[in-house]
Design an enzyme around this catalytic site. Structure first.
Site, PDB file in Angstrom:
ATOM      1  N   HIS A  17      -1.480 -14.040  -6.324  1.00  0.00           N
ATOM      2  CA  HIS A  17      -1.933 -14.392  -4.974  1.00  0.00           C
ATOM      3  C   HIS A  17      -3.199 -13.567  -4.690  1.00  0.00           C
ATOM      4  O   HIS A  17      -3.333 -12.453  -5.180  1.00  0.00           O
ATOM      5  CB  HIS A  17      -0.805 -14.003  -4.013  1.00  0.00           C
ATOM      6  CG  HIS A  17      -0.989 -14.406  -2.601  1.00  0.00           C
ATOM      7  ND1 HIS A  17      -1.825 -13.736  -1.733  1.00  0.00           N
ATOM      8  CD2 HIS A  17      -0.421 -15.400  -1.870  1.00  0.00           C
ATOM      9  CE1 HIS A  17      -1.762 -14.300  -0.530  1.00  0.00           C
ATOM     10  NE2 HIS A  17      -0.921 -15.317  -0.586  1.00  0.00           N
ATOM     11  N   ASP A  24       4.133  -6.962  -6.626  1.00  0.00           N
ATOM     12  CA  ASP A  24       4.005  -7.753  -5.411  1.00  0.00           C
ATOM     13  C   ASP A  24       5.318  -8.524  -5.237  1.00  0.00           C
ATOM     14  O   ASP A  24       5.554  -9.528  -5.900  1.00  0.00           O
ATOM     15  CB  ASP A  24       2.804  -8.707  -5.552  1.00  0.00           C
ATOM     16  CG  ASP A  24       2.699  -9.668  -4.377  1.00  0.00           C
ATOM     17  OD1 ASP A  24       3.567  -9.630  -3.486  1.00  0.00           O
ATOM     18  OD2 ASP A  24       1.747 -10.460  -4.374  1.00  0.00           O
ATOM     19  N   GLN A  68       7.259 -12.717  -2.522  1.00  0.00           N
ATOM     20  CA  GLN A  68       8.189 -13.840  -2.690  1.00  0.00           C
ATOM     21  C   GLN A  68       9.515 -13.366  -3.276  1.00  0.00           C
ATOM     22  O   GLN A  68      10.579 -13.835  -2.872  1.00  0.00           O
ATOM     23  CB  GLN A  68       7.584 -14.914  -3.607  1.00  0.00           C
ATOM     24  CG  GLN A  68       6.332 -15.587  -3.047  1.00  0.00           C
ATOM     25  CD  GLN A  68       6.581 -16.400  -1.782  1.00  0.00           C
ATOM     26  OE1 GLN A  68       7.691 -16.849  -1.512  1.00  0.00           O
ATOM     27  NE2 GLN A  68       5.548 -16.570  -0.975  1.00  0.00           N
ATOM     28  N   LYS A  89       8.561 -13.021   5.681  1.00  0.00           N
ATOM     29  CA  LYS A  89       9.130 -13.986   4.734  1.00  0.00           C
ATOM     30  C   LYS A  89      10.621 -13.720   4.517  1.00  0.00           C
ATOM     31  O   LYS A  89      11.344 -14.566   4.001  1.00  0.00           O
ATOM     32  CB  LYS A  89       8.395 -13.915   3.397  1.00  0.00           C
ATOM     33  CG  LYS A  89       6.931 -14.371   3.502  1.00  0.00           C
ATOM     34  CD  LYS A  89       6.285 -14.429   2.136  1.00  0.00           C
ATOM     35  CE  LYS A  89       4.787 -14.328   2.181  1.00  0.00           C
ATOM     36  NZ  LYS A  89       4.119 -15.611   2.389  1.00  0.00           N
ATOM     37  N   CYS A 146      -3.565 -19.718  -1.713  1.00  0.00           N
ATOM     38  CA  CYS A 146      -4.133 -18.370  -1.864  1.00  0.00           C
ATOM     39  C   CYS A 146      -4.111 -17.924  -3.323  1.00  0.00           C
ATOM     40  O   CYS A 146      -3.859 -16.738  -3.614  1.00  0.00           O
ATOM     41  CB  CYS A 146      -3.408 -17.351  -1.003  1.00  0.00           C
ATOM     42  SG  CYS A 146      -3.470 -17.737   0.740  1.00  0.00           S
TER      43      CYS A 146
HETATM   44  N1  PMP Z   1       1.775 -12.121  -2.419  1.00  0.00           N
HETATM   45  C1  PMP Z   1       2.413 -13.290  -2.507  1.00  0.00           C
HETATM   46  C2  PMP Z   1       3.006 -13.698  -3.830  1.00  0.00           C
HETATM   47  C3  PMP Z   1       2.543 -14.097  -1.381  1.00  0.00           C
HETATM   48  O1  PMP Z   1       3.191 -15.268  -1.469  1.00  0.00           O
HETATM   49  C4  PMP Z   1       2.003 -13.655  -0.143  1.00  0.00           C
HETATM   50  C5  PMP Z   1       2.128 -14.490   1.120  1.00  0.00           C
HETATM   51  N2  PMP Z   1       1.652 -15.779   1.029  1.00  0.00           N
HETATM   52  C6  PMP Z   1       1.336 -12.422  -0.114  1.00  0.00           C
HETATM   53  C7  PMP Z   1       1.256 -11.672  -1.260  1.00  0.00           C
HETATM   54  C8  PMP Z   1       0.708 -11.898   1.133  1.00  0.00           C
HETATM   55  O2  PMP Z   1       1.622 -11.720   2.165  1.00  0.00           O
HETATM   56  P1  PMP Z   1       1.123 -11.518   3.654  1.00  0.00           P
HETATM   57  O3  PMP Z   1       0.201 -12.655   3.957  1.00  0.00           O
HETATM   58  O4  PMP Z   1       2.370 -11.555   4.469  1.00  0.00           O
HETATM   59  O5  PMP Z   1       0.424 -10.204   3.715  1.00  0.00           O
END
Ligand code: PMP
Length: 401
Positions: free
Chosen positions: A120, A197, A200, A223, A359
């Protein structure tokens, strides 16, 4: 097979959603909140807001106790040794930026940071920018045919110059658990720091971070059925000691004078300014709520629903899954149909899914796709959601093809 969720009634959003969104299948973007979380948020504000760690008055002491109680709940959830290993941030993204600034001093020009091809943007751009600031090499670990980080290649690429490995636990696009244990063992063997990270991964199952043995682990509360504006950075004590302070202001300082200051260690030293107090307390309530569920029943429900999702998608002509997802989500494209048109037609039928690049632009580019649709599940999702989604997809494709 209707697969009702026994926990759906705990989430008031489903009663509140009108005809414009009867089917919420975008939980990987953000999850709905159980009543217990809303009660905790309201309870904190209605009972008297106060700042933490500052005041001797009763509301201040209550807020501090509840805020630190939430930190202890997060520590217990992750099986951390101590609550001092839990830094509250604004989200997974901020946790990763904190790391990229806080660890910057450890790198010398020519050294390497390893990420994977499926990251991401939140776990790519902070490291990419750090590499640019310090003249480092960003290694991008390739994926194998299944869509997992290729261990043989990782073994070959990660070497003595690699100072840090930052990888996702569960891909937000491919829905596959990554071979973390092997990657973390490799990082350890090469003397590299490791960052996971868990944005998820943290949502599906409970992870024992002592067993996982990474140096840092990050995720967002929103999440995991908690409020937004709150993230977690977990660190091993020795790894946290290596972090330099990155944001400066109130409460993170031990001693300050006009020309110099001494800062607190983690966690407070990394929580400059007023934290998200209400959000942290409400996240504690989210963890209490999850603790109260039968984890095995939740996992079995999610697995049954996921199998139903995959079987249903496979029945559509010309529909191609980006990978064989392990859990919770499925990303796909349909031949001859643009993903944005499809998600628009689904939205018009009250079905919320996510379209686009998720993203993860470099990954989508690598897959040769302008975008994809992603359907994702929460513990409150049920068979009827999938049936409505399949019917809407059928209708949309009939219009588009
Ligand atoms: N890493 C992953 C794998 C994600 O799916 C996300 C959220 N889409 C993020 C990081 C970033 O999370 P946040 O937007 O809540 O900071």
């Amino acid at each position: 097979m209707s697969l009702p969720s026994p926990w759906r009634a705990d989430f008031p959003a489903f009663a509140a959603f009108g005809r414009d969104c009867q089917t919420y299948l975008d939980s990987a973007a953000t999850a709905q909140k159980p009543q217990a979380v809303l009660d905790a948020l309201l309870g904190y504000y209605a009972g008297g807001a106060a700042n933490v760690h500052r005041a001797q008055h009763a509301p201040g002491e209550r807020a501090t106790l509840a805020f630190e109680g939430a930190r202890a709940k997060v520590a217990a959830w992750l099986n951390a040794d101590s609550a001092s290993q839990i830094v509250f941030t604004r989200g997974a993204t901020e946790s990763l930026n904190l790391l990229a600034y806080g660890l910057e001093h450890l790198f010398a020009a020519g050294e390497q940071i390893a990420v994977s091809a499926l990251e991401h943007h939140a776990n790519l751009l902070p490291w990419q920018q750090l590499a640019q600031r310090r003249g480092l090499e960003l290694l991008v670990l390739p994926l194998d045919a299944a869509g997992d980080i290729d261990l043989e290649q990782a073994e070959r690429l990660i070497g003595p110059r690699t100072r840090l490995l930052a990888v996702s636990q569960l891909s937000n696009v491919l829905g596959r658990w990554q071979p973390l244990e092997a990657l973390l063992a490799l990082a350890r063997a090469r003397g590299a720091l490791s960052v996971v990270d868990g944005a998820q991964g943290a949502v599906h199952g409970r992870h024992d971070l002592q067993a996982l043995a990474c140096d840092f682990y990050v995720f967002s509360a929103h999440k995991l059925y908690g409020p937004d504006g709150l993230g977690v950075l977990y660190g091993r004590p020795r790894a946290l000691e290596r972090l330099r302070h990155w944001q400066f202001g109130g409460e993170m300082v031990q001693q300050a004078d006009y020309h110099e200051a001494h800062f607190r260690p983690a966690p407070l030293g990394f929580e400059a300014g007023t934290p998200a107090i209400g959000a942290a307390i409400a996240f504690g309530a989210a963890l209490d709520y999850l603790e109260g569920l039968d984890g095995e029943a939740v996992a079995a429900h999610e697995a049954a629903l996921h199998a139903r999702l995959l079987a249903g998608l496979r029945a559509f002509d010309g529909l191609r899954l980006l990978a064989e997802p392990h859990t919770a989500l499925a990303s796909f494209v349909v031949e001859g149909v643009h993903n944005a048109d499809l998600s628009q037609l689904l939205a018009e039928q009250g079905v919320a899914v996510r379209a686009g690049q998720h993203c993860a632009m470099p990954l989508l580019r690598r897959l040769g796709l302008p975008g994809a649709l992603r359907v994702s599940l929460g513990l409150y999702s049920e068979g009827d959601d999938l049936e409505r989604f399949f019917a809407a997809l059928h209708h949309a494709l009939a219009l588009l093809r």
